[in-house]
Design a protein around this motif. Structure first.
Motif, PDB file in Angstrom:
ATOM      1  N   ALA A   1       0.834  -1.205   0.000  1.00 54.98           N
ATOM      2  CA  ALA A   1       0.000   0.000   0.000  1.00 54.98           C
ATOM      3  C   ALA A   1       0.866   1.251   0.000  1.00 54.98           C
ATOM      4  CB  ALA A   1      -0.932  -0.023   1.213  1.00 54.98           C
ATOM      5  N   HIS A   2       1.931   1.199   0.813  1.00 50.41           N
ATOM      6  CA  HIS A   2       2.831   2.351   0.868  1.00 50.41           C
ATOM      7  C   HIS A   2       3.512   2.567  -0.484  1.00 50.41           C
ATOM      8  CE1 HIS A   2       5.641   5.220   2.578  1.00 50.41           C
ATOM      9  NE2 HIS A   2       6.643   4.518   2.045  1.00 50.41           N
ATOM     10  N   GLN A   3       3.966   1.479  -1.102  1.00 49.32           N
ATOM     11  CA  GLN A   3       4.620   1.602  -2.396  1.00 49.32           C
ATOM     12  C   GLN A   3       3.649   2.077  -3.479  1.00 49.32           C
ATOM     13  OE1 GLN A   3       7.766   1.348  -3.061  1.00 49.32           O
ATOM     14  NE2 GLN A   3       8.395   0.709  -0.976  1.00 49.32           N
ATOM     15  N   ARG A   4       2.398   1.595  -3.377  1.00 55.15           N
ATOM     16  CA  ARG A   4       1.388   2.022  -4.352  1.00 55.15           C
ATOM     17  C   ARG A   4       1.146   3.527  -4.249  1.00 55.15           C
ATOM     18  NH1 ARG A   4      -2.345  -0.881  -2.679  1.00 55.15           N
ATOM     19  NH2 ARG A   4      -1.970  -2.723  -3.979  1.00 55.15           N
ATOM     20  N   LEU A   5       1.025   4.017  -3.026  1.00 54.00           N
ATOM     21  CA  LEU A   5       0.805   5.454  -2.840  1.00 54.00           C
ATOM     22  C   LEU A   5       2.002   6.240  -3.355  1.00 54.00           C
ATOM     23  CD1 LEU A   5      -0.817   7.820  -1.665  1.00 54.00           C
ATOM     24  CD2 LEU A   5       0.249   7.341   0.555  1.00 54.00           C
ATOM     25  N   HIS A   6       3.208   5.748  -3.036  1.00 49.76           N
ATOM     26  CA  HIS A   6       4.400   6.449  -3.487  1.00 49.76           C
ATOM     27  C   HIS A   6       4.481   6.455  -5.017  1.00 49.76           C
ATOM     28  CE1 HIS A   6       8.404   8.087  -3.278  1.00 49.76           C
ATOM     29  NE2 HIS A   6       8.925   7.026  -3.932  1.00 49.76           N
ATOM     30  N   LEU A   7       4.112   5.336  -5.656  1.00 55.80           N
ATOM     31  CA  LEU A   7       4.130   5.241  -7.110  1.00 55.80           C
ATOM     32  C   LEU A   7       3.114   6.201  -7.738  1.00 55.80           C
ATOM     33  CD1 LEU A   7       5.187   3.834  -9.638  1.00 55.80           C
ATOM     34  CD2 LEU A   7       3.451   2.057  -9.283  1.00 55.80           C
ATOM     35  N   SER A   8       1.940   6.309  -7.119  1.00 54.73           N
ATOM     36  CA  SER A   8       0.925   7.234  -7.627  1.00 54.73           C
ATOM     37  C   SER A   8       1.419   8.672  -7.572  1.00 54.73           C
ATOM     38  CB  SER A   8      -0.366   7.067  -6.826  1.00 54.73           C
ATOM     39  OG  SER A   8      -1.343   7.996  -7.222  1.00 54.73           O
ATOM     40  N   GLN A   9       2.102   8.999  -6.469  1.00 61.03           N
ATOM     41  CA  GLN A   9       2.639  10.355  -6.329  1.00 61.03           C
ATOM     42  C   GLN A   9       3.696  10.614  -7.397  1.00 61.03           C
ATOM     43  OE1 GLN A   9       4.008  10.365  -2.294  1.00 61.03           O
ATOM     44  NE2 GLN A   9       1.978  10.795  -1.422  1.00 61.03           N
ATOM     45  N   LEU A  10       4.544   9.613  -7.629  1.00 58.28           N
ATOM     46  CA  LEU A  10       5.569   9.785  -8.652  1.00 58.28           C
ATOM     47  C   LEU A  10       4.940   9.983 -10.039  1.00 58.28           C
ATOM     48  CD1 LEU A  10       8.259   7.149  -7.616  1.00 58.28           C
ATOM     49  CD2 LEU A  10       8.418   9.631  -7.427  1.00 58.28           C
ATOM     50  N   LYS A  11       3.861   9.228 -10.342  1.00 57.49           N
ATOM     51  CA  LYS A  11       3.170   9.379 -11.637  1.00 57.49           C
ATOM     52  C   LYS A  11       2.598  10.785 -11.795  1.00 57.49           C
ATOM     53  CE  LYS A  11       1.816   4.582 -12.471  1.00 57.49           C
ATOM     54  NZ  LYS A  11       0.678   3.648 -12.605  1.00 57.49           N
ATOM     55  N   GLN A  12       1.951  11.253 -10.732  1.00 54.42           N
ATOM     56  CA  GLN A  12       1.351  12.595 -10.818  1.00 54.42           C
ATOM     57  C   GLN A  12       2.427  13.654 -11.030  1.00 54.42           C
ATOM     58  OE1 GLN A  12      -0.998  13.139  -7.309  1.00 54.42           O
ATOM     59  NE2 GLN A  12      -2.518  11.567  -7.872  1.00 54.42           N
ATOM     60  N   ARG A  13       3.517  13.513 -10.251  1.00 52.66           N
ATOM     61  CA  ARG A  13       4.583  14.507 -10.396  1.00 52.66           C
ATOM     62  C   ARG A  13       5.202  14.436 -11.796  1.00 52.66           C
ATOM     63  NH1 ARG A  13       8.481  13.427  -5.470  1.00 52.66           N
ATOM     64  NH2 ARG A  13       9.733  14.956  -6.633  1.00 52.66           N
ATOM     65  N   ALA A  14       5.395  13.218 -12.292  1.00 52.50           N
ATOM     66  CA  ALA A  14       5.982  13.085 -13.629  1.00 52.50           C
ATOM     67  C   ALA A  14       5.040  13.655 -14.702  1.00 52.50           C
ATOM     68  CB  ALA A  14       6.285  11.611 -13.907  1.00 52.50           C
ATOM     69  N   HIS A  15       3.741  13.358 -14.599  1.00 55.73           N
ATOM     70  CA  HIS A  15       2.771  13.854 -15.577  1.00 55.73           C
ATOM     71  C   HIS A  15       2.689  15.376 -15.534  1.00 55.73           C
ATOM     72  CE1 HIS A  15      -0.671  13.784 -18.223  1.00 55.73           C
ATOM     73  NE2 HIS A  15      -1.383  14.510 -17.339  1.00 55.73           N
ATOM     74  N   HIS A  16       2.622  15.906 -14.322  1.00 51.29           N
ATOM     75  CA  HIS A  16       2.550  17.367 -14.206  1.00 51.29           C
ATOM     76  C   HIS A  16       3.815  18.016 -14.747  1.00 51.29           C
ATOM     77  CE1 HIS A  16       1.417  21.244 -12.566  1.00 51.29           C
ATOM     78  NE2 HIS A  16       2.625  21.318 -11.966  1.00 51.29           N
ATOM     79  N   GLY A  17       4.952  17.400 -14.404  1.00 50.81           N
ATOM     80  CA  GLY A  17       6.215  17.960 -14.896  1.00 50.81           C
ATOM     81  C   GLY A  17       6.294  17.892 -16.405  1.00 50.81           C
ATOM     82  N   LEU A  18       5.801  16.808 -16.979  1.00 55.31           N
ATOM     83  CA  LEU A  18       5.833  16.646 -18.433  1.00 55.31           C
ATOM     84  C   LEU A  18       4.966  17.696 -19.117  1.00 55.31           C
ATOM     85  CD1 LEU A  18       6.755  15.055 -20.883  1.00 55.31           C
ATOM     86  CD2 LEU A  18       4.824  13.494 -20.499  1.00 55.31           C
TER      87      LEU A  18
END
Length: 438
Positions: free
Chosen positions: A326-343
């Protein structure tokens, strides 16, 4: 009776009964001498269990047996010792059972030191001044000797007492006996020779065929001061201090002291006590080994418990696999959002710049976009590595309800409840049979 009959009767000697003659002699002594005071040196002093004291007093010309009964002995303010010059007051009598002349002592007091005792004090003072009695030169006894040397007479009771004590307590330790005279004018030289023989063995220890000698017992039973005089000899004393191994002197009884006692590394009150000082019972060693075994076992168990606690603490820090997922899933979701926003931000910036720049910058824009695509691809690879499915491929599973709610605690699943176990390559339907808490 006629004159001749009377004369014949007078001519025949009287025939005495033994007891009657002893009583007559005692009566004569009583009338002629008593009470009497006598000066002389004490010899052979002993105190019986009844409290009565028996000894003799002597001088150069004679010796007289004495008996001092308990009531008179209790009035003494000192303990008589052989060799002391004393004055005794009492009554002469005859011990009729043996026909011995004896003095029944009513009082006893010191009259000065006897010649023999004075010689003892003189030798003692001389050797003490020369350092033969110094505590600094005396050595500790070996805890477990490999061999024990004994100097005494082969016919002495002391040898029997020592052998009995050693056989009872340390039957596994070899005993070497150096026979010696222990009484009389030739005894000092005999003692010196016996000690020297054991010294030679002790100095050759380690050589093939040489028995070990780690300690020497110099022993003799009790006796008068004259009987023990060989152990006051100056040459015996000097030989004792030359010993390469510790020497224990067990001469006489507990109240007897000789020059050898002061020179030895340790004085024992009796020969048996001397043997016991170097013979720690075998059972004591076995008990010590048992205690060491218990301590080792206790130490091992403590270490096991300590490591178990560390393991428990590590398990708590790692947590359950579902929680980690669950912790890794949340961290992965945050990374996706940050990557998408940054892109998106980067693309917008490049679009504005592309519109503002002249046509000559188009090529650079295309190259930059290519680099950004590579960066996005790398980010996607990193996100793929953090994918929870990779955790499932290592043997873990996610337990959920039929509706998809994650089960992370035992109390969330009732007996008989249908659940789903999500694996790396599919889903298993499972049913709860008997929940168990860890």
């Amino acid at each position: 009776m006629s004159f001749f009959d009377h004369a014949s009767a007078l001519a025949q000697p009287r025939v005495w009964d033994v007891g009657a003659l002893c009583r007559a002699i005692a009566d004569s002594l009583e009338a002629r001498f008593n009470p009497v005071t006598v000066r002389g040196e004490i010899t052979g002093f002993s105190r019986a269990g009844s409290g009565h004291c028996y000894f003799s007093i002597k001088d150069a010309a004679g010796q007289l047996r004495c008996a001092m009964f308990r009531r008179a002995a209790m009035a003494m303010d000192f303990t008589p010792r052989d060799g002391e010059l004393v004055e005794v007051r009492g009554k002469l009598g005859v011990y009729e059972q043996r026909g011995d002349l004896q003095l029944i002592v009513d009082s006893l007091q010191r009259a000065g030191q006897g010649a023999l005792f004075e010689q003892f004090l003189r030798v003692k003072a001389q050797l003490e001044a020369q350092g033969l009695f110094d505590a600094a030169r005396k050595r500790p006894l070996p805890v477990m000797p490999r061999g024990i040397g004994v100097v005494t007479s082969l016919g002495a009771a002391a040898l029997h007492d020592v052998a009995t004590a050693l056989r009872r307590r340390v039957p596994h330790i070899p005993v070497l006996i150096a026979p010696s005279l222990v009484q009389g004018g030739e005894a000092p030289a005999s003692i010196v020779q016996a000690l020297t023989q054991l010294y030679a063995l002790a100095q050759r220890q380690g050589q093939a065929g040489v028995p070990p000698v780690d300690v020497i017992l110099l022993v003799r039973g009790g006796g008068s001061m004259e009987d023990l005089w060989a152990f006051n000899d100056e040459q015996v004393a000097r030989t004792i201090v030359q010993s390469p191994v510790p020497v224990i002197c067990g001469v006489g009884h507990e109240t007897d002291f000789t020059i050898a006692d002061f020179c030895a590394d340790l004085r024992a009150p009796t020969p048996t006590a001397a043997a016991e000082l170097v013979a720690l019972p075998r059972q004591n060693w076995l008990d010590g080994l048992t205690l060491m075994e218990q301590r080792i076992q206790s130490g091992v168990l403590r270490q096991i418990d300590k490591n178990a606690q560390r393991l428990d603490a590590t398990a708590v820090r790692l947590g359950r696999p579902s929680q980690q997922m669950a912790h890794q899933r949340l961290h992965l979701s945050q990374l996706k959002q940050r990557a998408h926003h940054g892109l998106l931000m980067k693309m917008q910036q490049h679009l504005h710049r592309h519109q503002a720049l002249q046509t000559g910058f188009a090529q650079k824009t295309v190259q930059h976009l290519k680099a950004q695509r590579q960066w996005v691809a790398q980010m996607q690879q990193r996100m793929e590595l953090l994918n929870p499915l990779r955790v499932l491929e290592r043997g873990y599973s996610v337990l959920t309800t039929q509706s998809g709610q994650v089960i992370s605690r035992v109390e969330q699943a009732a007996v008989g409840a249908p659940l789903k176990a999500v694996l790396a390559d599919g889903v298993l339907d499972v049913t709860v049979t008997q929940p168990k808490l860890l």
